[in-house]
Design an enzyme around this catalytic site. Structure first.
Site, mmCIF file in Angstrom:
data_model
loop_
_atom_site.group_PDB
_atom_site.id
_atom_site.type_symbol
_atom_site.label_atom_id
_atom_site.label_comp_id
_atom_site.label_asym_id
_atom_site.label_seq_id
_atom_site.Cartn_x
_atom_site.Cartn_y
_atom_site.Cartn_z
ATOM 1 N N LYS A 115 108.717 38.789 8.224
ATOM 2 C CA LYS A 115 109.496 39.919 8.746
ATOM 3 C C LYS A 115 110.840 39.348 9.188
ATOM 4 O O LYS A 115 110.875 38.412 9.993
ATOM 5 C CB LYS A 115 108.761 40.588 9.907
ATOM 6 C CG LYS A 115 107.501 41.315 9.438
ATOM 7 C CD LYS A 115 106.693 41.914 10.572
ATOM 8 C CE LYS A 115 105.481 42.646 10.010
ATOM 9 N NZ LYS A 115 104.502 43.001 11.047
ATOM 10 N N ASP A 245 102.707 44.032 16.874
ATOM 11 C CA ASP A 245 103.778 45.044 16.827
ATOM 12 C C ASP A 245 103.232 46.462 16.759
ATOM 13 O O ASP A 245 103.988 47.428 16.727
ATOM 14 C CB ASP A 245 104.792 44.760 15.696
ATOM 15 C CG ASP A 245 104.150 44.652 14.329
ATOM 16 O OD1 ASP A 245 102.940 44.891 14.233
ATOM 17 O OD2 ASP A 245 104.870 44.321 13.373
ATOM 18 N N ARG A 246 101.880 46.601 16.741
ATOM 19 C CA ARG A 246 101.306 47.950 16.693
ATOM 20 C C ARG A 246 100.255 48.128 17.793
ATOM 21 O O ARG A 246 99.595 47.168 18.190
ATOM 22 C CB ARG A 246 100.641 48.201 15.334
ATOM 23 C CG ARG A 246 101.644 48.124 14.205
ATOM 24 C CD ARG A 246 101.084 48.716 12.947
ATOM 25 N NE ARG A 246 100.006 47.948 12.378
ATOM 26 C CZ ARG A 246 98.958 48.483 11.756
ATOM 27 N NH1 ARG A 246 98.832 49.793 11.665
ATOM 28 N NH2 ARG A 246 98.027 47.713 11.242
ATOM 29 N N GLU A 324 105.604 55.641 14.631
ATOM 30 C CA GLU A 324 105.019 55.829 13.307
ATOM 31 C C GLU A 324 103.522 56.058 13.450
ATOM 32 O O GLU A 324 102.885 55.468 14.330
ATOM 33 C CB GLU A 324 105.219 54.585 12.454
ATOM 34 C CG GLU A 324 106.597 54.418 11.890
ATOM 35 C CD GLU A 324 106.583 53.321 10.833
ATOM 36 O OE1 GLU A 324 106.364 53.639 9.667
ATOM 37 O OE2 GLU A 324 106.760 52.155 11.198
ATOM 38 N N SER A 326 101.380 54.732 11.838
ATOM 39 C CA SER A 326 100.719 53.431 11.653
ATOM 40 C C SER A 326 100.597 52.659 12.965
ATOM 41 O O SER A 326 100.002 51.587 12.994
ATOM 42 C CB SER A 326 101.494 52.596 10.643
ATOM 43 O OG SER A 326 102.842 52.493 11.059
#
Ligand SMILES: [Zn+2]
Length: 444
Positions: A115, A245-246, A324, A326
């Protein structure tokens, strides 16, 4: 398959990923380092931050990437094994404004990827394609001078920053599942520091993921935390994906509060202090979200799915929040930086919920609807998937819709729900999702 074809297949719309070692390997990583160095020089950037997740392959991949950057005269600041948000955080606290996380995120152990942030902007689309050409063609250094290597620790600074930003009204009993991802040790330190009475599931970093894959968007991976919540005295459960990150949230009774529904809580909270601000949500999100943003005096912006695309849209619109389906949440109000950060989102959530006696009741009372899961239909190739979606777009006729959105496939909204068809950016497939307020409408 030829090497060039294998390498090519790693370049997705908004990041780089693939199977190790067939696609992503040391050779790939070294060439990527050489190429990114040339891009950095063209922007007059002299250094870059590197961090990696807990996968078995991540260390050698990072070292090869680092060598490529150093060989083409870029200074490297290696921040070690950290969750991806700490790489993003470091880019905001270092003159380079650039960083790369070597991470396979939530994918199975034999995957890895990159990333990339350059000059405060995520790489996607055309820039990723340019990078691809570089990786295919560059395999030798072009600079005589070599860059310098430095190691720095940003974890403490990151934890302290969140600790000084987020204030719980009372201590909360929380269970977290970090699925043996790199996020584990940081999550434990952080949540204890902000005042949680913490229970942990699978906090130890283990790149073979012996308990479950670190992908909380699959309910199968939430079974342990759900049963733990039911039998323990924890008030709420937080599940992070492997690189942090989620975020996914589970209530005391075991109900999963899906991210687009959770956004409603964040939207209401942030718009109270930031009226008339813009809020971004992805094309897969519930209809309820737009209605709540409008009701709360905000400006809704629907956008394409994909963490890099959303980050770029935040830069363009200066939205104060994005989310999001996700599980990526991007806070961009005065307290945070606008990158996707499951850890910060989790702490912010606890801050909001700590004002209430029964956090699960607050979450379960958020407006809800009935949705299908993401329905995935595999196609022989990505171009085939795009062709089918285009056909749908061209031939769509239905009178009763209230809105048609074509930024990413075809989304048709009705008074009582929506239908979406789009081609995936990561695999050769078509993705569909449907939402309604009752089962009968959903069937239609
Ligand atoms: Zn991730």
């Amino acid at each position: 398959m030829k090497k060039s074809e294998l390498f090519t297949s790693a370049f997705k719309e908004y990041d780089i990923r693939g199977i190790v070692p067939n696609i992503i390997n040391e050779d790939f990583s070294y060439r990527l380092g050489l190429t990114i160095a040339i891009i950095l020089h063209s922007k007059n950037i002299k250094s870059i931050i590197l961090g990696r997740d807990g996968r078995i392959s991540s260390k050698v991949l990072l070292l090869a990437l680092q060598k490529g950057l150093l060989d083409n005269n870029i200074n490297v600041i290696n921040i070690g094994q950290v969750p991806t948000p700490i790489v993003y955080f470091a880019t905001h606290h270092h003159i380079s404004n650039s960083g790369i996380a070597v991470t396979g995120s939530h994918n199975p152990p034999n995957y890895n990827g990159f990333k990339i942030i350059i000059d405060n902007k995520p790489l996607y689309g055309k820039e990723i394609r340019n990078l691809k050409n570089g990786v295919l063609n560059n395999n030798t250094r072009i600079f005589k001078e070599r860059g310098l290597l430095q190691t720095l620790d940003f974890t403490k600074k990151y934890i302290n920053k969140i600790h000084s930003t987020v204030k719980l009204s009372k201590s909360m009993s929380v269970v977290i599942d970090t699925g043996n991802g790199v996020v584990g040790p940081t999550a434990v330190k952080l949540l204890k520091k902000i005042g949680c009475n913490l229970k942990t599931l699978f906090p130890r970093i283990d790149g073979s993921f012996p308990n479950h894959y670190p992908n909380p968007s699959d309910p199968n991976n939430l079974k342990t935390i759900i049963s733990y919540l039911k039998k323990s005295d924890c008030e709420i459960g937080l599940a992070f994906d492997g690189d942090g990150d989620r975020l996914f949230v589970i209530t005391k009774s075991g109900e999963i509060i899906w991210p687009d529904r959770l956004m409603i809580l964040f939207v209401r909270n942030l718009l109270k202090n930031n009226p008339k601000s813009k809020i971004i949500y992805d094309i897969k999100s519930t209809k309820n979200l737009k209605n709540i943003i409008l009701e709360s005096g905000g400006i809704p912006i629907i956008w394409k799915s994909g963490h890099s695309l959303i980050k770029a849209k935040i830069k363009q619109t200066n939205a104060i929040l994005a989310g999001e389906t996700s599980g990526h949440f991007f806070f961009n109000d005065s307290s945070w930086y606008g990158f996707d950060d499951g850890l910060y989102a989790g702490c912010k959530l606890l801050e909001i919920l700590s004002k209430f006696d029964n956090p699960s009741e607050i979450l379960e009372s958020l407006p809800n609807s009935i949705t299908t899961p993401e329905i995935i239909i595999n196609t022989p190739s990505t171009s085939e998937a795009k062709k089918i979606v285009k056909k749908f777009k061209n031939n769509f006729t239905h009178e009763k819709h209230t809105q048609i959105t074509q930024i990413d496939g075809l989304r048709v909204d009705y008074n009582n729900g929506f239908g979406l068809i789009r081609s995936s950016n990561t695999t050769p497939s078509i993705m569909m999702r449907f939402e309604a307020y009752n089962q009968c409408d959903l069937e239609k």
